[in-house]
Design an enzyme around this catalytic site. Structure first.
Site, PDB file in Angstrom:
ATOM      1  CG  HIS A 190      -0.209  -0.049   2.521  1.00  0.00           C
ATOM      2  ND1 HIS A 190       0.260  -1.228   3.059  1.00  0.00           N
ATOM      3  CD2 HIS A 190       0.161   0.917   3.385  1.00  0.00           C
ATOM      4  CE1 HIS A 190       0.870  -0.986   4.196  1.00  0.00           C
ATOM      5  NE2 HIS A 190       0.835   0.311   4.413  1.00  0.00           N
ATOM      6  CG  HIS A 208       0.774   5.580   4.302  1.00  0.00           C
ATOM      7  ND1 HIS A 208      -0.033   5.572   5.420  1.00  0.00           N
ATOM      8  CD2 HIS A 208       1.528   4.455   4.363  1.00  0.00           C
ATOM      9  CE1 HIS A 208       0.230   4.487   6.127  1.00  0.00           C
ATOM     10  NE2 HIS A 208       1.173   3.789   5.517  1.00  0.00           N
TER      11      HIS A 208
HETATM   12  P1  AMP Z   1       2.184   0.807   7.278  1.00  0.00           P
HETATM   13  O1  AMP Z   1       2.799   1.128   8.609  1.00  0.00           O
HETATM   14  O2  AMP Z   1       2.786   1.608   6.151  1.00  0.00           O
HETATM   15  O3  AMP Z   1       2.186  -0.685   7.016  1.00  0.00           O
HETATM   16  O4  AMP Z   1       0.699   1.331   7.382  1.00  0.00           O
HETATM   17  C1  AMP Z   1      -0.389   0.541   7.680  1.00  0.00           C
HETATM   18  C2  AMP Z   1      -1.567   1.478   7.814  1.00  0.00           C
HETATM   19  O5  AMP Z   1      -2.753   0.715   7.718  1.00  0.00           O
HETATM   20  C3  AMP Z   1      -1.633   2.239   9.135  1.00  0.00           C
HETATM   21  O6  AMP Z   1      -1.570   3.650   8.886  1.00  0.00           O
HETATM   22  C4  AMP Z   1      -2.982   1.818   9.725  1.00  0.00           C
HETATM   23  O7  AMP Z   1      -3.657   2.880  10.365  1.00  0.00           O
HETATM   24  C5  AMP Z   1      -3.730   1.334   8.507  1.00  0.00           C
HETATM   25  N1  AMP Z   1      -4.747   0.344   8.768  1.00  0.00           N
HETATM   26  C6  AMP Z   1      -4.623  -0.813   9.471  1.00  0.00           C
HETATM   27  N2  AMP Z   1      -5.792  -1.488   9.496  1.00  0.00           N
HETATM   28  C7  AMP Z   1      -6.679  -0.748   8.775  1.00  0.00           C
HETATM   29  C8  AMP Z   1      -8.056  -0.901   8.440  1.00  0.00           C
HETATM   30  N3  AMP Z   1      -8.774  -1.972   8.841  1.00  0.00           N
HETATM   31  N4  AMP Z   1      -8.649   0.060   7.696  1.00  0.00           N
HETATM   32  C9  AMP Z   1      -7.941   1.141   7.288  1.00  0.00           C
HETATM   33  N5  AMP Z   1      -6.644   1.344   7.570  1.00  0.00           N
HETATM   34  C10 AMP Z   1      -6.013   0.419   8.311  1.00  0.00           C
END
Ligand code: AMP
Ligand code: ZN
Length: 136
Positions: free
Chosen positions: A99, A101
């Site tokens: 993903h 951001h």
């Molecule tokens: P990363 O640290 O780059 O792997 O970011 C993972 C992101 O996913 C974090 O900013 C979380 O807040 C987000 N996240 C985790 N679970 C969910 C969810 N169910 N819906 C939306 N965002 C999520």
């Protein structure tokens, strides 16, 4: 990936607030938003990180990032917009499904990224670049 949280979002098994999708990608609001409008663009197919993306999916991700980034700029008029993408726990990745951001920024917001400039010499730059070129 039965228990991957983003695979479950793609399949609609857990709630998400979607803003965009196409054949290969989906964009939805980050539940742990740092700023208003913070969203994620994820691949629909499970890939743990950047290294697992085929060229078509990689291109589709950037197309969606640009599209939702323009929409965020138009809708919310932030002062800036940061893209952030982590591969591996050492890089800060916490969800192991690829993903990006898309993070609207405002002057004086609390977002911070430590960037310890080292200014290596030209020789080190050349040597490191040669190793990377050899792997392309
Ligand atoms: P990363 O640290 O780059 O792997 O970011 C993972 C992101 O996913 C974090 O900013 C979380 O807040 C987000 N996240 C985790 N679970 C969910 C969810 N169910 N819906 C939306 N965002 C999520
Ligand atoms: Zn997944």
């Amino acid at each position: 990936m039965d228990d991957c949280v983003f695979c479950r979002i793609v399949r609609g098994e857990i709630p998400s607030t979607r803003v965009w999708e196409d054949d290969l990608t989906v964009a939805f609001m980050d539940i742990g938003s740092v700023n208003p409008g913070h969203l994620l663009v994820a691949t629909k197919a499970h890939a743990e990180n950047l290294y697992g993306l085929d060229d078509g999916t990689a291109a589709a991700v950037m197309r969606s990032v640009a599209r939702v980034g323009r929409a965020v700029q138009s809708a919310l008029s932030p002062d800036g917009l940061s893209l952030y993408q982590a591969n591996g726990a050492a890089a800060g990745q916490t969800v192991f499904h690829f993903h990006v951001h898309v993070l609207p920024r405002w002057k004086g917001d609390a977002m911070d990224l430590v960037w310890p400039v080292r200014n290596p010499g030209r020789q080190e730059l050349e040597e490191t670049a040669a190793r990377i070129r050899a792997a392309l």
